[in-house]
Write a protein that holds these residues in place. Sequence first.
Motif, PDB file in Angstrom:
ATOM      1  N   UNK A  18       0.836  -1.189   0.000  1.00  0.00           N
ATOM      2  CA  UNK A  18       0.000   0.000   0.000  1.00  0.00           C
ATOM      3  C   UNK A  18       0.877   1.247   0.000  1.00  0.00           C
ATOM      4  N   UNK A  19       0.383   2.336  -0.611  1.00  0.00           N
ATOM      5  CA  UNK A  19       1.082   3.612  -0.592  1.00  0.00           C
ATOM      6  C   UNK A  19       2.096   3.757  -1.706  1.00  0.00           C
ATOM      7  N   UNK A  20       2.857   4.862  -1.645  1.00  0.00           N
ATOM      8  CA  UNK A  20       3.914   5.095  -2.615  1.00  0.00           C
ATOM      9  C   UNK A  20       5.025   5.907  -1.968  1.00  0.00           C
ATOM     10  N   UNK A  21       6.245   5.673  -2.446  1.00  0.00           N
ATOM     11  CA  UNK A  21       7.412   6.313  -1.854  1.00  0.00           C
ATOM     12  C   UNK A  21       8.439   5.250  -1.515  1.00  0.00           C
ATOM     13  N   UNK A  22       9.408   5.555  -0.656  1.00  0.00           N
ATOM     14  CA  UNK A  22      10.418   4.577  -0.270  1.00  0.00           C
ATOM     15  C   UNK A  22       9.769   3.306   0.293  1.00  0.00           C
ATOM     16  N   UNK A  23      10.279   2.151  -0.111  1.00  0.00           N
ATOM     17  CA  UNK A  23       9.696   0.871   0.281  1.00  0.00           C
ATOM     18  C   UNK A  23      10.104   0.474   1.696  1.00  0.00           C
ATOM     19  N   UNK A  24       9.113   0.051   2.502  1.00  0.00           N
ATOM     20  CA  UNK A  24       9.364  -0.435   3.861  1.00  0.00           C
ATOM     21  C   UNK A  24       8.596  -1.732   4.059  1.00  0.00           C
ATOM     22  N   UNK A  25       9.291  -2.789   4.482  1.00  0.00           N
ATOM     23  CA  UNK A  25       8.640  -4.061   4.814  1.00  0.00           C
ATOM     24  C   UNK A  25       8.434  -4.106   6.321  1.00  0.00           C
ATOM     25  N   UNK A  26       7.195  -4.355   6.752  1.00  0.00           N
ATOM     26  CA  UNK A  26       6.853  -4.404   8.172  1.00  0.00           C
ATOM     27  C   UNK A  26       6.798  -5.850   8.638  1.00  0.00           C
TER      28      UNK A  26
END
Length: 260
Positions: A18-26
């Motif tokens: 979801x979202x856009x911008x720098x990728x973050x895996x939770x």
Amino acid sequence: MDKKTTSRDGTSLAYHVTGQGPMVILVSGAMSTGRTVLPLAERLAERCTAVVYDRRGRGESGDTPPYAVDREIEDLAALLDAVGGDAALFGVSSGGALVLHAAASGLPVRRAAVYEVPYADHLAGGATREATYKEQLTKALAEGRRGDAVELFLRLTGLGEEMIQRARQSPMWPGMEALAPSLAHDDAVMGDGLLPRDRLAAVSVPVLAVAGGASPEWMHRASQAVAEAVPQGTYRVLPGQTHAVEPDVLGPVLVEYFAG
């Protein structure tokens, strides 16, 4: 979870972006799935591309035996490949321990953040408590006593006996028992329950270690110790927050850190 990828050992992994911008895996902690951290992902989605996933043995993901912490690091590598190979990692509680393991392994991530990894170095009797829990959990799961395994975990978190018995009678209990085998995964990720200083010294990316101001003092000290053990660590406290941190409070901190 609306997407699937496959880990190195053939395990199917379910995830959502979801979202856009720098990728973050939770990365979620014990007794949780990707859906548990979805509210935080939605908060990050304002300026980041947030990826949530069901760790192996949970939700819609598979669980190919035998388990090893290295398999979960391979899971993260598969996710990185699936989403484009350039991401940061965030982990909560024991999920944070997995993030630190992955960062120390040389997994190509930009940076990492963790929230209250429960290393018990500064908890009185912490090492003994962790060893006892490991022994009792292993026995309960080997004997198929999933409910008892969940009880052991809830007791470890400090939940009172009356609340535990109420939980047993709640509609959520069957789902908790379904997740019980994954408690062994988190236990393996936590090792002996103490800060793995040598491993953390090998982390080559920046790490933000966050604690809640209303959490116990030993938890603050554990988070601070993480920041001090990695070469590029920062420690931050969120006033009024507990281990069940509010996404609306943690989210802006992580957005600032990951998206700048």
